[in-house]
Design a protein around this motif. Structure first.
Motif, PDB file in Angstrom:
ATOM      1  N   THR A   1       1.297  33.640  39.687  1.00  8.55           N
ATOM      2  CA  THR A   1       2.003  34.618  40.510  1.00  8.55           C
ATOM      3  C   THR A   1       1.075  35.793  40.747  1.00  8.55           C
ATOM      4  OG1 THR A   1       2.977  35.661  38.562  1.00  8.55           O
ATOM      5  CG2 THR A   1       4.299  33.996  39.681  1.00  8.55           C
TER       6      THR A   1
ATOM      7  N   SER B   1       1.006  39.642  42.504  1.00  5.34           N
ATOM      8  CA  SER B   1       1.797  40.737  43.077  1.00  5.34           C
ATOM      9  C   SER B   1       1.249  41.089  44.454  1.00  5.34           C
ATOM     10  CB  SER B   1       1.738  41.964  42.174  1.00  5.34           C
ATOM     11  OG  SER B   1       2.399  41.717  40.968  1.00  5.34           O
TER      12      SER B   1
ATOM     13  N   ASP C   1       2.482  43.297  48.253  1.00  8.64           N
ATOM     14  CA  ASP C   1       3.344  44.375  48.723  1.00  8.64           C
ATOM     15  C   ASP C   1       4.762  43.859  48.967  1.00  8.64           C
ATOM     16  OD1 ASP C   1       3.974  46.960  49.574  1.00  8.64           O
ATOM     17  OD2 ASP C   1       3.594  46.443  51.669  1.00  8.64           O
TER      18      ASP C   1
ATOM     19  N   LEU D   1       6.253  38.857  45.357  1.00  5.09           N
ATOM     20  CA  LEU D   1       5.317  38.014  44.614  1.00  5.09           C
ATOM     21  C   LEU D   1       4.852  36.869  45.500  1.00  5.09           C
ATOM     22  CD1 LEU D   1       7.244  37.626  41.247  1.00  5.09           C
ATOM     23  CD2 LEU D   1       5.231  39.026  41.640  1.00  5.09           C
TER      24      LEU D   1
ATOM     25  N   SER E   1      10.353  37.671  47.921  1.00  4.22           N
ATOM     26  CA  SER E   1      10.603  39.106  47.995  1.00  4.22           C
ATOM     27  C   SER E   1      12.085  39.377  47.762  1.00  4.22           C
ATOM     28  CB  SER E   1      10.159  39.674  49.348  1.00  4.22           C
ATOM     29  OG  SER E   1      10.802  38.999  50.394  1.00  4.22           O
TER      30      SER E   1
END
Length: 127
Positions: free
Chosen positions: A3, A5, A7, A10, A113
């Motif tokens: 995963t 990160s 904006d 994920l 998201s």
């Protein structure tokens, strides 16, 4: 699966796994393609069996697992898996095309998201 990160959410990615598949196939430095399947090529009536049946099965199975985070591969990989019992040279070429597509899309993944709503939507096909 990893995963990352991004904006607002994920990104589920399997870049290392894709690199491993390309390494096993000997296609790490291959040219990339923009689509996983040819859309204009007519299927031929060739029947020459592919000589390395186990390699085809291993790679097609590995690609099948990859569709968890890469739904864009689902149709092409499903088509490849239909010939695992007796692949021919033409299907090997189709498998290599999918690998060339993967080579160009290593940074892609499945983006997750948060939703501003807590509503649950369900869809059904009644056929």
């Amino acid at each position: 699966m990893e995963t990352v990160s991004v904006d607002g959410g994920l990104l589920l990615s399997e870049r290392r796994y894709m690199d491993d598949i390309l390494t096993r196939a000997g296609m790490v430095d291959c040219k990339s393609l923009s689509t996983p399947a040819a859309i204009t090529k007519v299927a031929s009536s060739a029947t020459d069996p592919y000589e390395n049946h186990m390699q085809y099965c291993r790679l097609a199975g590995a690609l099948q697992y990859l569709t968890i985070t890469r739904p864009d591969l689902s149709f092409a990989v499903n088509r490849l898996c239909q010939f695992m019992h007796a692949p021919i040279d033409e299907q090997w070429g189709m498998l290599k095309r999918v690998l060339r597509y993967i080579r160009g899309m290593l940074t892609y993944g499945l983006r997750l998201s948060a939703s501003p709503s807590s509503n649950v939507h369900a869809y059904s096909d009644s056929d």
